[in-house]
Each structure stands twice: as structure tokens, then as C-alpha cells.
Motif scaffolding. Structure first.
Motif, PDB file in Angstrom:
ATOM      1  N   MET A   1      -4.133 -53.954 -12.758  1.00  0.00           N
ATOM      2  CA  MET A   1      -4.216 -55.226 -12.059  1.00  0.00           C
ATOM      3  C   MET A   1      -2.876 -55.519 -11.409  1.00  0.00           C
ATOM      4  N   ASP A   2      -2.915 -55.863 -10.153  1.00  0.00           N
ATOM      5  CA  ASP A   2      -1.688 -56.268  -9.472  1.00  0.00           C
ATOM      6  C   ASP A   2      -1.518 -57.770  -9.683  1.00  0.00           C
ATOM      7  N   TYR A   3      -0.457 -58.149 -10.295  1.00  0.00           N
ATOM      8  CA  TYR A   3      -0.233 -59.545 -10.660  1.00  0.00           C
ATOM      9  C   TYR A   3       0.401 -60.367  -9.550  1.00  0.00           C
ATOM     10  N   LYS A   4       0.786 -59.748  -8.461  1.00  0.00           N
ATOM     11  CA  LYS A   4       1.471 -60.466  -7.391  1.00  0.00           C
ATOM     12  C   LYS A   4       0.456 -61.045  -6.400  1.00  0.00           C
ATOM     13  N   ILE A   5       0.648 -62.319  -6.089  1.00  0.00           N
ATOM     14  CA  ILE A   5      -0.205 -63.015  -5.143  1.00  0.00           C
ATOM     15  C   ILE A   5       0.564 -63.181  -3.841  1.00  0.00           C
ATOM     16  N   ASP A 137      -5.002 -62.275 -10.311  1.00  0.00           N
ATOM     17  CA  ASP A 137      -4.671 -61.304  -9.276  1.00  0.00           C
ATOM     18  C   ASP A 137      -5.142 -61.813  -7.915  1.00  0.00           C
ATOM     19  N   GLN A 138      -4.827 -61.060  -6.871  1.00  0.00           N
ATOM     20  CA  GLN A 138      -5.172 -61.476  -5.506  1.00  0.00           C
ATOM     21  C   GLN A 138      -6.674 -61.652  -5.334  1.00  0.00           C
ATOM     22  N   GLN A 139      -7.433 -60.872  -6.054  1.00  0.00           N
ATOM     23  CA  GLN A 139      -8.888 -60.944  -5.964  1.00  0.00           C
ATOM     24  C   GLN A 139      -9.401 -62.345  -6.282  1.00  0.00           C
ATOM     25  N   TYR A 140      -8.736 -63.034  -7.191  1.00  0.00           N
ATOM     26  CA  TYR A 140      -9.157 -64.393  -7.557  1.00  0.00           C
ATOM     27  C   TYR A 140      -9.185 -65.298  -6.326  1.00  0.00           C
ATOM     28  N   PHE A 141      -8.202 -65.148  -5.451  1.00  0.00           N
ATOM     29  CA  PHE A 141      -8.117 -66.011  -4.275  1.00  0.00           C
ATOM     30  C   PHE A 141      -9.071 -65.578  -3.166  1.00  0.00           C
TER      31      PHE A 141
END
Length: 144
Positions: A1-5, A137-141
Motif C-alpha cells: 500500500m502506498d501511504y502517500k496522498i 491510500d490514494q485509492q480512498y480518495f
């Protein structure tokens, strides 16, 4: 998971219609704002936001000659209740981290708030907090 937004920042003159123009460009490009913050000074403001399509937002605003940049932040969920933010900030404080700025939005449907953090060092903050805070993660947005 990429944690950067990916966050988009736009420098806009403190004049009538400039904020509207940014939102108009985003709409014309079918980009949905997920969270935003507008801080002003006397002559200019800094509009920071997260969207479902950050790269498209960056390109669309740049094409229209806005001063725009991308940077990375961290985002986490917080229970929407009295003291929820204090509990989260206690963890950050115990990790000896400095927050440059923070903004939030509430999802009333599921009783959570999303907190967006800008730290001096995003990687250091993630390493110190990753076992104590669940990061989005970015997917959330892109989905919510």
C-alpha cells in the motif's frame, strides 16, 4: 500500500472569482474534490485539495496558467466523537513529530473524519506512526 496522498496546491490571487475559476476548471475536467483547505494572506491564497484524479487536476490547472504544484501528505481516519482529534494528536505528539498543517472532512454516513497531515518529513512521520495509526491510500480518495 502506498501511504502517500497526492495533494494539489494552487496559488490564487485574493480577488473575486479566482476560487470559482479553479472549481470551474475541475468541473470541466470531471474532477471531484474530496477535501480542501483555503488559507489566505493579503494578496494571495493557497488552495490545497485532494481530488479523485490528482494528475488530471494538476495538468488542467497548469494548462490554464495557474501556479500549481503537487506534493505528498498523509491521511488517516479518525472516529468522529469528542476527543477523537486529541487522541490522534497525542499519538503524533508522543512520536515527537511537528505538523506543518492539517485539514479534515467528516463523512457523516460512517461517523468518521478524514484527517490530512503535512509533516516536515512524510517518510519519517510514516515510519514513526505506521504501527499506531492506520493510513489511507490514494485509492480512498478515488473511490469515496
Amino acid at each position: 500500500m502506498d501511504y502517500k496522498i497526492t495533494q494539489i496546491s494552487v496559488f490564487i490571487e485574493n480577488k473575486k472569482g479566482r476560487f470559482y475559476n479553479v472549481t470551474k476548471i475541475l468541473k470541466e475536467n470531471n474532477i471531484n474534490i474530496r477535501a480542501l483547505n483555503l488559507a489566505d494572506t493579503n494578496d494571495f491564497g493557497i488552495l490545497r485539495f485532494c481530488v479523485d484524479k490528482p494528475e488530471a487536476a494538476y495538468e488542467a490547472l497548469k494548462k490554464e496558467h495557474f501556479i500549481v504544484k503537487k506534493n505528498e501528505i498523509l491521511a488517516t481516519l479518525m472516529e468522529d466523537r469528542p476527543g477523537g482529534l486529541m487522541d490522534l494528536l497525542k499519538i503524533v505528539n508522543e512520536a515527537d513529530l511537528n505538523i506543518e498543517y492539517v485539514y479534515t472532512f467528516v463523512n457523516a454516513k460512517d461517523s468518521h473524519a478524514v484527517i490530512l497531515f503535512k509533516f516536515e518529513s512524510i517518510d519519517e512521520a510514516y515510519e514513526k506512526l505506521k504501527n499506531k495509526i492506520h493510513f489511507l491510500d490514494q485509492q480512498y480518495f478515488m473511490q469515496n
